[in-house]
Design a protein around this motif. Structure first.
Motif, PDB file in Angstrom:
ATOM      1  N   VAL A  33      69.447  69.079  24.206  1.00 58.09           N
ATOM      2  CA  VAL A  33      69.132  70.332  23.501  1.00 58.09           C
ATOM      3  C   VAL A  33      69.572  71.540  24.328  1.00 58.09           C
ATOM      4  O   VAL A  33      70.394  72.343  23.882  1.00 58.09           O
ATOM      5  CB  VAL A  33      67.622  70.427  23.182  1.00 58.09           C
ATOM      6  CG1 VAL A  33      67.333  71.703  22.367  1.00 58.09           C
ATOM      7  CG2 VAL A  33      67.146  69.187  22.430  1.00 58.09           C
ATOM      8  N   VAL A  34      69.027  71.666  25.524  1.00 56.96           N
ATOM      9  CA  VAL A  34      69.406  72.766  26.434  1.00 56.96           C
ATOM     10  C   VAL A  34      69.465  72.219  27.859  1.00 56.96           C
ATOM     11  O   VAL A  34      68.935  71.143  28.161  1.00 56.96           O
ATOM     12  CB  VAL A  34      68.415  73.953  26.363  1.00 56.96           C
ATOM     13  CG1 VAL A  34      68.405  74.574  24.975  1.00 56.96           C
ATOM     14  CG2 VAL A  34      67.008  73.510  26.756  1.00 56.96           C
ATOM     15  N   GLY A  35      70.098  72.975  28.747  1.00 58.23           N
ATOM     16  CA  GLY A  35      70.285  72.522  30.120  1.00 58.23           C
ATOM     17  C   GLY A  35      69.086  72.718  31.020  1.00 58.23           C
ATOM     18  O   GLY A  35      68.795  71.917  31.888  1.00 58.23           O
ATOM     19  N   ASN A  36      68.365  73.821  30.832  1.00 63.24           N
ATOM     20  CA  ASN A  36      67.218  74.157  31.673  1.00 63.24           C
ATOM     21  C   ASN A  36      67.593  74.220  33.151  1.00 63.24           C
ATOM     22  O   ASN A  36      67.091  73.474  33.987  1.00 63.24           O
ATOM     23  CB  ASN A  36      66.061  73.173  31.469  1.00 63.24           C
ATOM     24  CG  ASN A  36      64.814  73.591  32.234  1.00 63.24           C
ATOM     25  OD1 ASN A  36      64.502  74.769  32.337  1.00 63.24           O
ATOM     26  ND2 ASN A  36      64.103  72.620  32.786  1.00 63.24           N
ATOM     27  N   ARG A  37      68.485  75.132  33.478  1.00 68.23           N
ATOM     28  CA  ARG A  37      68.838  75.370  34.881  1.00 68.23           C
ATOM     29  C   ARG A  37      67.896  76.400  35.498  1.00 68.23           C
ATOM     30  O   ARG A  37      67.234  77.157  34.788  1.00 68.23           O
ATOM     31  CB  ARG A  37      70.268  75.915  34.989  1.00 68.23           C
ATOM     32  CG  ARG A  37      71.353  74.987  34.499  1.00 68.23           C
ATOM     33  CD  ARG A  37      72.712  75.663  34.642  1.00 68.23           C
ATOM     34  NE  ARG A  37      73.764  74.917  33.985  1.00 68.23           N
ATOM     35  CZ  ARG A  37      74.500  73.968  34.566  1.00 68.23           C
ATOM     36  NH1 ARG A  37      74.275  73.670  35.826  1.00 68.23           N
ATOM     37  NH2 ARG A  37      75.435  73.336  33.897  1.00 68.23           N
ATOM     38  N   ALA A  38      67.880  76.431  36.813  1.00 69.01           N
ATOM     39  CA  ALA A  38      67.266  77.546  37.533  1.00 69.01           C
ATOM     40  C   ALA A  38      68.389  78.340  38.168  1.00 69.01           C
ATOM     41  O   ALA A  38      69.485  77.817  38.407  1.00 69.01           O
ATOM     42  CB  ALA A  38      66.300  77.050  38.593  1.00 69.01           C
ATOM     43  N   TYR A  39      68.126  79.615  38.420  1.00 65.94           N
ATOM     44  CA  TYR A  39      69.128  80.497  39.022  1.00 65.94           C
ATOM     45  C   TYR A  39      68.574  81.148  40.277  1.00 65.94           C
ATOM     46  O   TYR A  39      67.367  81.384  40.398  1.00 65.94           O
ATOM     47  CB  TYR A  39      69.552  81.583  38.024  1.00 65.94           C
ATOM     48  CG  TYR A  39      70.388  81.044  36.900  1.00 65.94           C
ATOM     49  CD1 TYR A  39      71.770  80.940  37.021  1.00 65.94           C
ATOM     50  CD2 TYR A  39      69.806  80.606  35.722  1.00 65.94           C
ATOM     51  CE1 TYR A  39      72.550  80.424  35.995  1.00 65.94           C
ATOM     52  CE2 TYR A  39      70.565  80.087  34.691  1.00 65.94           C
ATOM     53  CZ  TYR A  39      71.945  80.001  34.833  1.00 65.94           C
ATOM     54  OH  TYR A  39      72.705  79.464  33.820  1.00 65.94           O
ATOM     55  N   PHE A  40      69.491  81.446  41.190  1.00 66.54           N
ATOM     56  CA  PHE A  40      69.160  82.261  42.353  1.00 66.54           C
ATOM     57  C   PHE A  40      69.886  83.589  42.195  1.00 66.54           C
ATOM     58  O   PHE A  40      71.064  83.614  41.825  1.00 66.54           O
ATOM     59  CB  PHE A  40      69.569  81.548  43.645  1.00 66.54           C
ATOM     60  CG  PHE A  40      68.763  80.307  43.881  1.00 66.54           C
ATOM     61  CD1 PHE A  40      67.517  80.376  44.488  1.00 66.54           C
ATOM     62  CD2 PHE A  40      69.225  79.066  43.457  1.00 66.54           C
ATOM     63  CE1 PHE A  40      66.752  79.228  44.675  1.00 66.54           C
ATOM     64  CE2 PHE A  40      68.476  77.919  43.644  1.00 66.54           C
ATOM     65  CZ  PHE A  40      67.234  78.001  44.248  1.00 66.54           C
ATOM     66  N   PHE A  41      69.162  84.664  42.413  1.00 68.43           N
ATOM     67  CA  PHE A  41      69.703  85.986  42.134  1.00 68.43           C
ATOM     68  C   PHE A  41      69.614  86.886  43.357  1.00 68.43           C
ATOM     69  O   PHE A  41      68.852  86.635  44.292  1.00 68.43           O
ATOM     70  CB  PHE A  41      68.953  86.640  40.961  1.00 68.43           C
ATOM     71  CG  PHE A  41      67.492  86.897  41.248  1.00 68.43           C
ATOM     72  CD1 PHE A  41      67.088  88.049  41.915  1.00 68.43           C
ATOM     73  CD2 PHE A  41      66.522  85.989  40.869  1.00 68.43           C
ATOM     74  CE1 PHE A  41      65.750  88.297  42.194  1.00 68.43           C
ATOM     75  CE2 PHE A  41      65.171  86.213  41.139  1.00 68.43           C
ATOM     76  CZ  PHE A  41      64.791  87.368  41.802  1.00 68.43           C
ATOM     77  N   SER A  42      70.412  87.929  43.324  1.00 75.75           N
ATOM     78  CA  SER A  42      70.340  88.996  44.305  1.00 75.75           C
ATOM     79  C   SER A  42      70.509  90.304  43.537  1.00 75.75           C
ATOM     80  O   SER A  42      70.542  90.298  42.304  1.00 75.75           O
ATOM     81  CB  SER A  42      71.438  88.827  45.364  1.00 75.75           C
ATOM     82  OG  SER A  42      71.315  89.806  46.385  1.00 75.75           O
ATOM     83  N   SER A  43      70.616  91.408  44.265  1.00 76.23           N
ATOM     84  CA  SER A  43      70.988  92.661  43.611  1.00 76.23           C
ATOM     85  C   SER A  43      72.503  92.789  43.705  1.00 76.23           C
ATOM     86  O   SER A  43      73.134  92.212  44.596  1.00 76.23           O
ATOM     87  CB  SER A  43      70.323  93.861  44.285  1.00 76.23           C
ATOM     88  OG  SER A  43      70.867  94.063  45.579  1.00 76.23           O
ATOM     89  N   LEU A  44      73.093  93.535  42.808  1.00 76.02           N
ATOM     90  CA  LEU A  44      74.540  93.726  42.840  1.00 76.02           C
ATOM     91  C   LEU A  44      74.983  94.334  44.161  1.00 76.02           C
ATOM     92  O   LEU A  44      75.975  93.912  44.761  1.00 76.02           O
ATOM     93  CB  LEU A  44      74.965  94.619  41.669  1.00 76.02           C
ATOM     94  CG  LEU A  44      74.872  93.980  40.272  1.00 76.02           C
ATOM     95  CD1 LEU A  44      75.025  95.049  39.203  1.00 76.02           C
ATOM     96  CD2 LEU A  44      75.920  92.891  40.100  1.00 76.02           C
ATOM     97  N   GLN A  45      74.230  95.318  44.640  1.00 77.15           N
ATOM     98  CA  GLN A  45      74.592  95.984  45.887  1.00 77.15           C
ATOM     99  C   GLN A  45      74.504  95.033  47.076  1.00 77.15           C
ATOM    100  O   GLN A  45      75.402  94.970  47.909  1.00 77.15           O
ATOM    101  CB  GLN A  45      73.688  97.195  46.119  1.00 77.15           C
ATOM    102  CG  GLN A  45      74.044  97.988  47.368  1.00 77.15           C
ATOM    103  CD  GLN A  45      73.164  99.218  47.550  1.00 77.15           C
ATOM    104  OE1 GLN A  45      72.101  99.327  46.941  1.00 77.15           O
ATOM    105  NE2 GLN A  45      73.584 100.151  48.377  1.00 77.15           N
TER     106      GLN A  45
END
Length: 318
Positions: free
Chosen positions: A212-224
């Motif tokens: 149905v869906v992948g259900n991933r997790a993401y790691f993020f930062s700020s663009l700067q």
């Protein structure tokens, strides 16, 4: 005469020393120590903190780390938006809401798909047998979370519309209480909450996200931060993937380590870790396309105020 020459020589030596010292001081002033502020929920970032391996790799680069624990991904993104953190972990949906609201987030890494880690649960003795039986029923979920998108696509796969069910927006703790009382017909939730309900409430899985869906997790930062600290982010992601590799081969030890962290009995973690998938790497064009489909779905459902392009905020530390 001799005194005059001595003074001249002294001034020449002092001037030369200043000429040497000033560039060195200037160089130090231009290369201040960097700080890496990490926001984390209970999970793999917590394990990384406890092991101290990230500090060992970043300290020689002049990078100090500040750790702050949060209760959920959306709260981490709020902290990013006000400039309080530089890095964190989150599910599929929260960054879409954050980008739509103008937060300066950047996707920097993603996990492998983990479809068995989210599911639709039914109370013990429920007469519901199929997804189609959910029509007209009261279904609880956490608004704007990964399971929100999962429910939309699951219903669609079985010939139902999102409006065919009565959705109750409840955070996990409130949803569990409603589930126990029988005031909802189904609960869409992720692990380890799902595993806990199965083990302690005899909840039954109607469907998980497989196919149905992948259900991933993401790691993020700020663009700067992402644009200026590629080396720091790359090292952080490498260390997280090392834990993933270890976890895949040591699920029993992983459950034992996570149980006190979550405050959940080990048998519950044994179930959730047994059906999880492990691996963290770059955000590829294919992954961005998956995330774009979620963003488009949320816009069509009027859950976000404007259409967004996920690729605009993707950054690769490699």
């Amino acid at each position: 005469m001799t005194t005059s020459i001595s003074l001249s020589r002294r001034r020449l030596v002092q001037g030369a020393a200043s000429a040497v010292a000033l560039p060195a001081f200037g160089a130090l002033a231009q290369t201040p120590a960097r700080e890496f502020r990490i926001g984390h929920q209970k999970g793999f970032l917590s394990l990384l903190k406890g092991r101290g391996t990230l500090e060992k790799r970043l300290t020689p680069l002049g990078v100090s780390i500040k750790w702050t624990e949060f209760t959920a991904g959306p709260v981490q993104l709020e902290a990013l938006n006000v400039g309080s953190i530089d890095f964190g972990d989150v599910g599929e949906a929260p960054p879409i809401f954050a980008q739509a609201a103008g937060a300066p987030l950047a996707y920097v890494a993603a996990t492998v798909p983990r479809p068995k880690a989210e599911s639709v649960l039914l109370p013990k003795g429920s007469p519901i047998k199929t997804v189609a039986d959910l029509k007209g029923k009261k279904v609880a979920l956490n608004k704007g979370s990964n399971v929100h998108y999962f429910l939309v696509k699951l219903l669609e796969k079985h010939g139902l519309k999102y409006t065919d069910v009565n959705v109750a927006f409840l955070p996990p703790a409130d949803a569990r209480a409603a589930f126990e009382k029988g005031s909802i017909d189904a609960w869409v939730i992720w692990d380890p909450f799902a595993a806990a309900a199965e083990k302690t409430l005899d909840a039954r899985v109607l469907a998980d996200a497989t196919g149905v869906v992948g259900n991933r997790a993401y790691f993020f930062s700020s663009l700067q931060y992402a644009d200026k600290n590629t080396d720091v982010l790359r090292i952080a992601i490498e260390e997280l993937n090392k834990i993933d590799i270890w976890a895949k081969l040591n699920r029993d030890l992983l459950a034992a380590e996570l149980a006190p962290l979550f405050g959940i009995p080990k048998p519950v973690l044994d179930l959730s870790t047994s059906r999880a998938e492990y691996g963290t790497g770059p955000v590829t064009p294919e992954i961005l396309a998956e995330q774009q489909r979620i963003a488009d779905t949320f816009f069509d459902l009027k859950l976000i105020p404007r259409r967004i392009q996920v690729r605009d905020v993707a950054r690769s530390p490699w």
